[in-house]
Design a protein around this motif. Structure first.
Motif, PDB file in Angstrom:
ATOM      1  N   SER A  15       0.831  -1.203   0.000  1.00  0.00           N
ATOM      2  CA  SER A  15       0.000   0.000   0.000  1.00  0.00           C
ATOM      3  C   SER A  15       0.865   1.252   0.000  1.00  0.00           C
ATOM      4  N   SER A  48       2.063   2.000  -3.501  1.00  0.00           N
ATOM      5  CA  SER A  48       1.042   2.251  -4.525  1.00  0.00           C
ATOM      6  C   SER A  48       1.062   3.713  -4.947  1.00  0.00           C
ATOM      7  N   LEU A  92      -4.696  -3.141  -6.750  1.00  0.00           N
ATOM      8  CA  LEU A  92      -4.029  -1.843  -6.701  1.00  0.00           C
ATOM      9  C   LEU A  92      -3.368  -1.508  -8.040  1.00  0.00           C
TER      10      LEU A  92
END
Length: 438
Positions: free
Chosen positions: A327, A330, A362
């Motif tokens: 994350s 990303s 993602l």
């Protein structure tokens, strides 16, 4: 709105597929009707199977018995089909339909087809085995309903019966037991007996109906269930092979388009630097500096590719840390919620699949959705790990062969998981994946 589903129960459930919950009165009516109807059907099936098999076996010496046996087995197939249509009312869910051997070849081979089909013999065995249980279910149902209705309504017709106190030839239960019979005593006692039978009626009728239905399910659908399970496993195997092949193709393409091209250029730069070393050392140093930068870029790209396959942080620190790392990398801001994850580590295949789902989601959001925010939620519900990824992009994602999400669906099917895609035009896009924890 575009909603694509790939074999997904949206909420974790341990109930069989197609389960239908009925109210108590509705279920009592279904169980009672089943017990009452099973009795005449069981008599007819028992007579048919005993007569057909006995006559057929006795006539085998003149070959006529073969035709008689085939006809008897086909008749029992009809009774079995009727039973399969009835038992869902008791079990509350649909049962698989049996797959029979299809006639083929010469006329003699077609006539022998029922004799070579194991399911037809199981149908005939059910005609034998189910008969005594059908009698039990019928007797119990009639008795409990009769005593319940008769006892609870006895006060309405006691006045119409001869009074045992005035008729010496007429005695009731209480006088046989040595008690003085009075209308109040009779009405009260029979009402209590009726109430007792009324309380136990749903459980007794339900028990006998379930007993018959489970026997029928075991004999009439066990082979179909096994065949369906074999088909499901074959589908999971095919999905795993397809997902692995797609992953290998993507990896090969990514390596060819990225690191391989950089390595070729690195080789050319090193060769040029080697040639420049004698005549132009300064240019050679510049070329070597460019080659070193290119090597660093190639190494970073190879690391990125390896993270997409099996990142070390996933094996070392678990799913929550791996999702936090991906994350953070990303290009689209990610709101990550992993509060629902258990403290203990999940099975490696579960963690790898969940990581792959989030990684692909993602990547798709960054490439295709024009999203500004992605919300990722991972939580465990019973025996399922639920992964939900939602972005505020343009939407329009579809779960269909040939699209990017098809490989993701195959990856989940390979582990008996499932995927739902909800992506109306204009957004948002919501992906829900459920992965078995075991």
């Amino acid at each position: 709105m575009t909603t694509d589903t790939a074999v997904l129960p949206t909420t974790p459930s341990t109930k069989p597929s197609g389960f239908r919950q009925r109210g108590r009165l509705a279920q009592l009516g279904a169980d009672s009707a089943y017990n009452l109807l099973r009795f005449p059907i069981a008599i007819a099936a028992f007579v048919a199977v005993v007569t057909g098999l006995s006559v057929g076996a006795g006539l085998l010496v003149i070959w006529v018995g073969v035709a008689v046996l085939s006809v008897a087995l086909l008749v029992m197939r009809g009774f079995a089909m009727l039973e399969r249509a009835m038992i869902p009312a008791v079990l509350g869910y649909d049962v698989p339909q049996a797959v029979y051997r299809q006639p083929e070849g010469s006329r003699l081979r077609r006539m022998l087809t029922p004799l070579r089909d194991p399911q037809t013999w199981l149908d005939s065995l059910h005609g034998f085995v189910a008969f005594p249980f059908a009698i039990l279910g019928f007797v119990v149902t009639v008795t409990w309903w009769s005593v319940t209705i008769g006892g609870l309504t006895y006060g309405a017709y006691d006045w119409a019966l001869p009074d045992p106190g005035t008729d010496p030839d007429n005695t009731d239960l209480f006088e046989l037991l040595g008690f003085q019979s009075t209308p109040t005593l009779r009405i009260t006692a029979y009402a209590l007996v009726g109430l007792l039978f009324a309380i136990t009626l749903p459980f007794v009728v339900r028990g006998t109906a379930l007993l018959q239905a489970q026997i029928a399910r075991g004999l009439l659908t066990s082979r179909a269930t096994a065949q369906a399970e074999i088909g499901r496993l074959a589908g999971s195997r095919d999905a795993a092979v397809a997902a692995e092949a797609e992953q290998l193709r993507r990896l090969e393409r990514d390596i060819h388009d990225g690191p391989q091209q950089r390595l070729v250029r690195l080789q050319m730069d090193l060769a040029r630097a080697q040639r420049q070393m004698e005549r132009d050392p300064e240019a050679a140093r510049t070329t070597l500096g460019d080659a070193a930068g290119l090597a660093r870029e190639t190494l970073e790209e190879l690391r990125a590719l390896s993270r997409g396959i099996a990142p070390p942080v996933l094996a070392d620190r678990g799913l929550a840390a791996a999702l936090a790392a991906i994350s953070a990398r990303s290009p689209v801001p990610v709101e990550l919620d992993v509060e629902g994850l258990p403290t203990e580590r999940l099975a490696p295949v579960t963690e790898n699949t969940a990581y792959f789902v989030v990684s692909e989601a993602l990547a798709n959001a960054a490439k295709h959705s024009d999203a500004t925010t992605v919300r990722v939620s991972v939580a465990r519900y019973g025996g399922l790990l639920r992964v939900e990824v939602e972005d505020d992009g343009s939407g329009g994602a579809v779960l269909a062969p040939g699209h990017g999400l098809a490989g993701l669906s195959d990856r989940l099917r390979a582990v008996d998981g499932a995927l739902t895609v909800d992506s109306p035009r204009g957004g948002p896009t919501r992906l829900i994946a459920e992965v078995p924890c075991a």
